[in-house]
Design an enzyme around this catalytic site. Structure first.
Site, PDB file in Angstrom:
ATOM      1  N   ASN A  60      -1.714   1.694   6.085  1.00 43.00           N
ATOM      2  CA  ASN A  60      -0.896   0.575   5.647  1.00 43.00           C
ATOM      3  C   ASN A  60      -0.511  -0.204   6.565  1.00 43.00           C
ATOM      4  O   ASN A  60       0.058   0.075   7.534  1.00 43.00           O
ATOM      5  CB  ASN A  60       0.416   1.317   4.710  1.00 43.00           C
ATOM      6  CG  ASN A  60       1.296   0.215   4.455  1.00 43.00           C
ATOM      7  OD1 ASN A  60       1.058  -0.929   4.071  1.00 43.00           O
ATOM      8  ND2 ASN A  60       2.722   0.515   4.363  1.00 43.00           N
ATOM      9  N   GLY A  61      -0.606  -1.493   6.457  1.00 40.42           N
ATOM     10  CA  GLY A  61      -0.445  -2.614   7.626  1.00 40.42           C
ATOM     11  C   GLY A  61      -1.404  -3.615   7.779  1.00 40.42           C
ATOM     12  O   GLY A  61      -2.352  -3.451   6.973  1.00 40.42           O
ATOM     13  N   CYS A 121       0.833  -1.238   0.143  1.00 37.42           N
ATOM     14  CA  CYS A 121      -0.018  -0.197  -0.045  1.00 37.42           C
ATOM     15  C   CYS A 121       1.001   1.278   0.035  1.00 37.42           C
ATOM     16  O   CYS A 121       1.930   1.352   0.614  1.00 37.42           O
ATOM     17  CB  CYS A 121      -0.973   0.182   1.200  1.00 37.42           C
ATOM     18  SG  CYS A 121      -2.109  -1.321   1.358  1.00 37.42           S
ATOM     19  N   TRP A 138      -3.082  -2.490  -1.810  1.00 39.34           N
ATOM     20  CA  TRP A 138      -2.631  -3.910  -2.139  1.00 39.34           C
ATOM     21  C   TRP A 138      -3.501  -4.698  -0.909  1.00 39.34           C
ATOM     22  O   TRP A 138      -3.226  -4.640   0.058  1.00 39.34           O
ATOM     23  CB  TRP A 138      -1.178  -4.230  -1.868  1.00 39.34           C
ATOM     24  CG  TRP A 138      -0.785  -5.556  -2.325  1.00 39.34           C
ATOM     25  CD1 TRP A 138      -0.514  -5.744  -3.571  1.00 39.34           C
ATOM     26  CD2 TRP A 138      -0.955  -6.721  -1.511  1.00 39.34           C
ATOM     27  NE1 TRP A 138      -0.226  -7.335  -3.572  1.00 39.34           N
ATOM     28  CE2 TRP A 138      -0.428  -7.744  -2.461  1.00 39.34           C
ATOM     29  CE3 TRP A 138      -1.030  -7.084  -0.376  1.00 39.34           C
ATOM     30  CZ2 TRP A 138      -0.334  -9.136  -2.091  1.00 39.34           C
ATOM     31  CZ3 TRP A 138      -0.950  -8.469   0.235  1.00 39.34           C
ATOM     32  CH2 TRP A 138      -0.424  -9.169  -0.716  1.00 39.34           C
ATOM     33  N   ARG A 193       3.857   0.070  -5.159  1.00 32.35           N
ATOM     34  CA  ARG A 193       3.456  -0.437  -3.725  1.00 32.35           C
ATOM     35  C   ARG A 193       2.202  -1.431  -3.455  1.00 32.35           C
ATOM     36  O   ARG A 193       1.884  -2.199  -2.571  1.00 32.35           O
ATOM     37  CB  ARG A 193       3.516   0.456  -2.560  1.00 32.35           C
ATOM     38  CG  ARG A 193       4.847   1.264  -2.594  1.00 32.35           C
ATOM     39  CD  ARG A 193       4.853   2.260  -1.450  1.00 32.35           C
ATOM     40  NE  ARG A 193       4.754   1.672  -0.141  1.00 32.35           N
ATOM     41  CZ  ARG A 193       5.772   1.278   0.662  1.00 32.35           C
ATOM     42  NH1 ARG A 193       6.915   1.496   0.225  1.00 32.35           N
ATOM     43  NH2 ARG A 193       5.615   0.451   1.790  1.00 32.35           N
ATOM     44  N   GLU A 199      16.355 -17.733  -9.896  1.00 33.27           N
ATOM     45  CA  GLU A 199      16.024 -16.258 -10.121  1.00 33.27           C
ATOM     46  C   GLU A 199      15.367 -16.143 -11.714  1.00 33.27           C
ATOM     47  O   GLU A 199      14.342 -15.630 -11.649  1.00 33.27           O
ATOM     48  CB  GLU A 199      17.199 -15.558 -10.002  1.00 33.27           C
ATOM     49  CG  GLU A 199      17.088 -13.843 -10.285  1.00 33.27           C
ATOM     50  CD  GLU A 199      15.771 -13.151  -9.651  1.00 33.27           C
ATOM     51  OE1 GLU A 199      15.151 -13.791  -8.732  1.00 33.27           O
ATOM     52  OE2 GLU A 199      15.540 -12.147  -9.752  1.00 33.27           O
ATOM     53  N   LYS A 225       5.522  -4.401  -4.441  1.00 30.70           N
ATOM     54  CA  LYS A 225       6.754  -4.112  -4.474  1.00 30.70           C
ATOM     55  C   LYS A 225       7.352  -4.509  -2.811  1.00 30.70           C
ATOM     56  O   LYS A 225       8.270  -5.035  -2.621  1.00 30.70           O
ATOM     57  CB  LYS A 225       7.226  -2.752  -4.682  1.00 30.70           C
ATOM     58  CG  LYS A 225       8.622  -2.549  -4.791  1.00 30.70           C
ATOM     59  CD  LYS A 225       9.226  -3.094  -6.003  1.00 30.70           C
ATOM     60  CE  LYS A 225      10.798  -2.935  -6.133  1.00 30.70           C
ATOM     61  NZ  LYS A 225      11.376  -3.967  -6.962  1.00 30.70           N
ATOM     62  N   GLU A 230       6.696 -14.181 -12.574  1.00 26.37           N
ATOM     63  CA  GLU A 230       6.013 -12.896 -12.075  1.00 26.37           C
ATOM     64  C   GLU A 230       5.788 -11.897 -12.959  1.00 26.37           C
ATOM     65  O   GLU A 230       4.573 -11.368 -12.485  1.00 26.37           O
ATOM     66  CB  GLU A 230       6.780 -12.463 -10.939  1.00 26.37           C
ATOM     67  CG  GLU A 230       8.157 -11.669 -11.264  1.00 26.37           C
ATOM     68  CD  GLU A 230       8.879 -11.168 -10.182  1.00 26.37           C
ATOM     69  OE1 GLU A 230       8.252 -10.552  -9.174  1.00 26.37           O
ATOM     70  OE2 GLU A 230      10.066 -11.075 -10.187  1.00 26.37           O
ATOM     71  N   LYS A 284      11.633 -14.784 -12.365  1.00 26.81           N
ATOM     72  CA  LYS A 284      11.444 -13.468 -13.169  1.00 26.81           C
ATOM     73  C   LYS A 284      10.262 -13.782 -14.084  1.00 26.81           C
ATOM     74  O   LYS A 284       9.534 -12.935 -14.320  1.00 26.81           O
ATOM     75  CB  LYS A 284      12.776 -12.953 -13.730  1.00 26.81           C
ATOM     76  CG  LYS A 284      13.333 -11.785 -13.709  1.00 26.81           C
ATOM     77  CD  LYS A 284      13.549 -10.854 -12.567  1.00 26.81           C
ATOM     78  CE  LYS A 284      12.955 -10.827 -11.503  1.00 26.81           C
ATOM     79  NZ  LYS A 284      13.277 -10.480 -10.272  1.00 26.81           N
ATOM     80  N   HIS A 294      14.607 -37.317 -12.293  1.00 26.79           N
ATOM     81  CA  HIS A 294      13.860 -38.262 -11.218  1.00 26.79           C
ATOM     82  C   HIS A 294      12.615 -38.041 -11.039  1.00 26.79           C
ATOM     83  O   HIS A 294      12.011 -37.890 -10.001  1.00 26.79           O
ATOM     84  CB  HIS A 294      14.642 -38.021  -9.851  1.00 26.79           C
ATOM     85  CG  HIS A 294      16.170 -38.469  -9.780  1.00 26.79           C
ATOM     86  ND1 HIS A 294      16.430 -39.761  -9.908  1.00 26.79           N
ATOM     87  CD2 HIS A 294      17.295 -37.865 -10.064  1.00 26.79           C
ATOM     88  CE1 HIS A 294      17.627 -39.891  -9.873  1.00 26.79           C
ATOM     89  NE2 HIS A 294      18.491 -38.726 -10.228  1.00 26.79           N
TER      90      HIS A 294
HETATM   91  C1  F6R Z   1      10.976 -10.544  -7.209  1.00 25.49           C
HETATM   92  C2  F6R Z   1      10.822  -9.651  -6.122  1.00 25.49           C
HETATM   93  C3  F6R Z   1      10.605 -10.062  -4.781  1.00 25.49           C
HETATM   94  C4  F6R Z   1      11.432  -9.516  -3.569  1.00 25.49           C
HETATM   95  C5  F6R Z   1      11.082 -10.032  -2.246  1.00 25.49           C
HETATM   96  C6  F6R Z   1      11.783  -9.411  -1.291  1.00 25.49           C
HETATM   97  O1  F6R Z   1      11.272  -9.779  -8.434  1.00 25.49           O
HETATM   98  O2  F6R Z   1      11.060  -8.603  -6.226  1.00 25.49           O
HETATM   99  O3  F6R Z   1      10.858 -11.493  -4.716  1.00 25.49           O
HETATM  100  O4  F6R Z   1      12.870  -9.967  -3.965  1.00 25.49           O
HETATM  101  O5  F6R Z   1       9.737  -9.795  -2.111  1.00 25.49           O
HETATM  102  O6  F6R Z   1      11.881  -7.956  -1.282  1.00 25.49           O
HETATM  103  P1  F6R Z   1      12.803  -7.180  -0.410  1.00 25.49           P
HETATM  104  O7  F6R Z   1      14.330  -7.508  -1.357  1.00 25.49           O
HETATM  105  O8  F6R Z   1      12.403  -5.731  -0.701  1.00 25.49           O
HETATM  106  O9  F6R Z   1      12.907  -7.767   0.828  1.00 25.49           O
END
Ligand code: F6R
Length: 609
Positions: free
Chosen positions: A101-102, A2, A77, A27, A482, A604, A489, A486, A505
């Site tokens: 927010n929270g 949020c 969010w 966010r 990773e 984010k 998502e 990517k 396996h």
């Molecule tokens: C994927 C992504 C998330 C963050 C995860 C941790 O692209 O961005 O998987 O890596 O939510 O976020 P931080 O690094 O802010 O703790």
């Protein structure tokens, strides 16, 4: 999670808030809303909130000329309650209007103890907080007293911005765990979930201390603790400017941020070189931390966790010291084996991820020392850790992490190098040579970014795929985790990362004619082993993209697309490989016409458990 913003001052509050919401939208983007206290004699309230992105709110409010210099805005969010206009913030009742927010953990108990069930018009925990503040405001006619009483009964994480109709021109704020930064500028006072909404007005700001009531007015900001004592905030200065939160000619923030990686790496590595070695004197990280550690535990979520997986291999390779990598949300509930002698390395771009924060606190309670690798200055994890290594990626706006991953890796490589040096596992000469290889990532990525045709080519196959597999062994497997994340998502193609040797396996049953497989084979000592696994999937019809170092033979019997990385030693191939995988995901999502920077269901900064 949020985005929240409040502004009071001499400018048009509606404009400031809508612009602020646009920059905070990463966010959370389920719904958006704005509330303004009008400059009419009654100080009546203008409120507009609806499900959908900020652009919908902007459109709906476009024609409304509201004379106001004081307002609050929110981009949501969803946690409690679906994505509806009713559940969008701000929430208002009586003379109180609030954004939150929270998560209020005891909101059900509060509904019962304050008899709120009949009054609630939304399904949110935030409205419960609002009604409690309103209850005490009506009782005491005093905003500060009402807030104090309310936070005395609320359990959970929150940042609140509240307007009281009886106190026009002012915004009251308080937070617990959830972030809030504030700043006074020549044109008024601002508060927001993060700096992106504030830098267009000023670069000097502070993080609102917890359990402190901030009162914003156009004259400035006053802070008092819950006993009424004045609080002096610690001022910070943002070292990036307003241009860094704009797309700068790129179609998406993600593409811009992928291209910013060479600069982000340089900014993170170069200030930490002294006499040819990594040096953390300026960071205040003592060598004793590295000398005294008996073991390392790395804790993080998502991409940051996958950076940790690469870090583990490097630490173990250089020092032969045990390293465990934990998913923060699991670590908290598995009674982890950490204690005095454990160096707990916590990785977080935002510095606000609640699972990572709580995991770090737990490790510290058990006696571990914490070293946080964080991108956002002054964030909660940075403030709570014993030591901080700030990465200097600048603001990362795209929800999918790219440049933050690269600088997290650089931080881990630098820490591993320094640690190995001070423990005598690397000679001065070897440590300096290692550091030179980390630095080499910069020109290597620059070279790679000059030609992205190969990655676009891979994406043409991916856009039509339902499933994809990423395979590799050892370090290459860590990279593939990773790569798969990517792709998933942002392009919504189901992707799985698999250790190449493990495929047979079970998972190999999923390979059929045309299934895309991205095989990473950059590690010389296991190259042939990985290639054997590639042949196994190729023989079963997979459409194979093979990523190798330069000069490897790769005929059509082995792969369909061969991508070569510029010359770099095996331990450092993650830097170019990461960029290739990011670009494959980017072009796939873009090719599908998706909102690359704002993938569905994501946010984010994950400040809920
Ligand atoms: C994927 C992504 C998330 C963050 C995860 C941790 O692209 O961005 O998987 O890596 O939510 O976020 P931080 O690094 O802010 O703790």
């Amino acid at each position: 999670m949020c985005g929240i913003i409040g502004y009071t001052g001499t400018l048009d509050a509606k404009k400031v808030i809508i612009e602020g919401l646009k920059s905070l939208e990463y966010r959370g983007y389920d719904s958006a809303g704005i509330a303004l206290l009008k400059e009419d004699p009654e100080h009546s309230l203008y409120i507009m909130k609806e499900a959908g992105p900020v652009s919908v709110l902007e459109e709906s409010t476009k024609e409304d000329a509201v004379k106001s210099g004081c307002g609050i805005g929110h981009t949501r969010w969803a946690t409690h309650g679906g994505v509806t206009d009713q559940n969008a913030h701000p929430h208002t009742t009586g003379r109180v209007t609030l954004i939150h927010n929270g998560i209020i953990e005891n909101y059900r108990e509060l509904i019962n103890s304050y008899n709120l069930a009949e009054q609630l018009v939304s399904e949110t925990d935030s409205e419960v907080a609002l009604r409690i503040i309103d209850y005490y405001y009506e009782k005491y006619q005093d905003p500060v007293k009402a807030i104090k009483k309310a936070v005395g009964v609320i359990i959970g994480a929150y940042s609140f911005c509240i307007m009281f109709a009886g106190d026009p021109g002012k915004i009251y704020c308080i937070r617990n765990v959830s972030p809030l930064v504030a700043a006074a500028s020549e044109t008024g006072a601002l508060v927001a979930s993060d700096l992106t909404a504030i830098v267009p007005y000023t670069r000097d700001y502070f993080v609102l201390p917890e359990d402190t009531i901030a009162v914003l007015s156009k004259e400035g900001i006053t802070l008092t603790d819950l006993s009424g004592n004045p609080v002096e905030p610690e001022m910070l200065h943002a070292d990036w400017d307003v241009e860094s939160v704009k797309k700068g000619g790129y179609p998406h923030f993600m593409l811009k941020e992928i291209n910013e990686q060479p600069e982000a790496l340089e900014n993170t590595i170069k200030p930490r070189i002294a006499k040819g070695l990594p040096d953390f004197t300026e960071d205040g990280i003592p060598d004793s931390l590295f000398r005294e550690a008996k073991e390392i535990c790395i804790v993080a979520c998502g991409t940051a966790n996958y950076a940790g997986m690469v870090g583990k291999s490097i630490f173990e390779l250089l020092m032969r010291i045990p390293v465990n990598v934990h998913i923060a949300s699991e670590f908290r509930y598995e009674d982890p084996l950490v204690g005095p002698g454990t160096l707990c390395i916590v990785i977080s771009q935002s510095g606000e991820t609640i699972d990572t924060l709580e995991a770090m606190k737990l490790a510290m309670e058990k006696g571990a020392k914490s070293l946080a690798i964080v991108n956002v200055k002054g964030s909660t994890i940075a403030r709570e850790a014993d030591h901080v290594f700030y990465t200097h990626a600048g603001p990362e706006i795209s929800v999918a992490s790219t440049k933050a991953y690269s600088v997290q890796l650089a931080a881990l490589y630098l820490i591993a190098c320094r640690m190995a040096y001070v423990r005598g596992a690397l000679s001065e000469q070897a440590a300096a040579a290692f550091l030179q290889q980390v630095l080499k990532a910069v020109p290597v990525i620059q070279e790679l970014l000059k030609n992205v045709v190969g990655m676009k080519h891979v994406s043409e196959k991916m856009v039509k795929a339902k499933d994809a597999f990423y395979i590799g062994r050892g370090l290459d497997y860590a990279f593939s985790l990773e790569g798969a994340l990517k792709l998933k998502e942002i392009s919504y193609v189901h992707a799985e990362a698999y250790p190449a040797g493990e495929l047979k396996h079970g998972t190999i049953a999923l390979i059929e004619e045309g299934t895309p497989v991205v095989a990473i084979a950059t590690q010389e000592k296991i190259y042939q082993k990985t290639i054997s696994n590639v042949r196994e999937v190729k023989a079963r019809g997979a459409y194979v993209t093979l990523i190798t170092k330069k000069g490897k033979a790769a005929g059509s019997d082995l792969c369909d697309i061969h991508l070569e990385i510029p010359e770099i030693e095996d331990e450092f191939t993650v830097f170019p490989v990461a960029v290739i995988l990011q670009l494959i995901a980017y072009y796939t999502a873009d090719g599908k016409g998706l909102d690359v920077d704002k993938p569905r269901n994501l946010a984010k900064s994950v400040t809920v458990e």
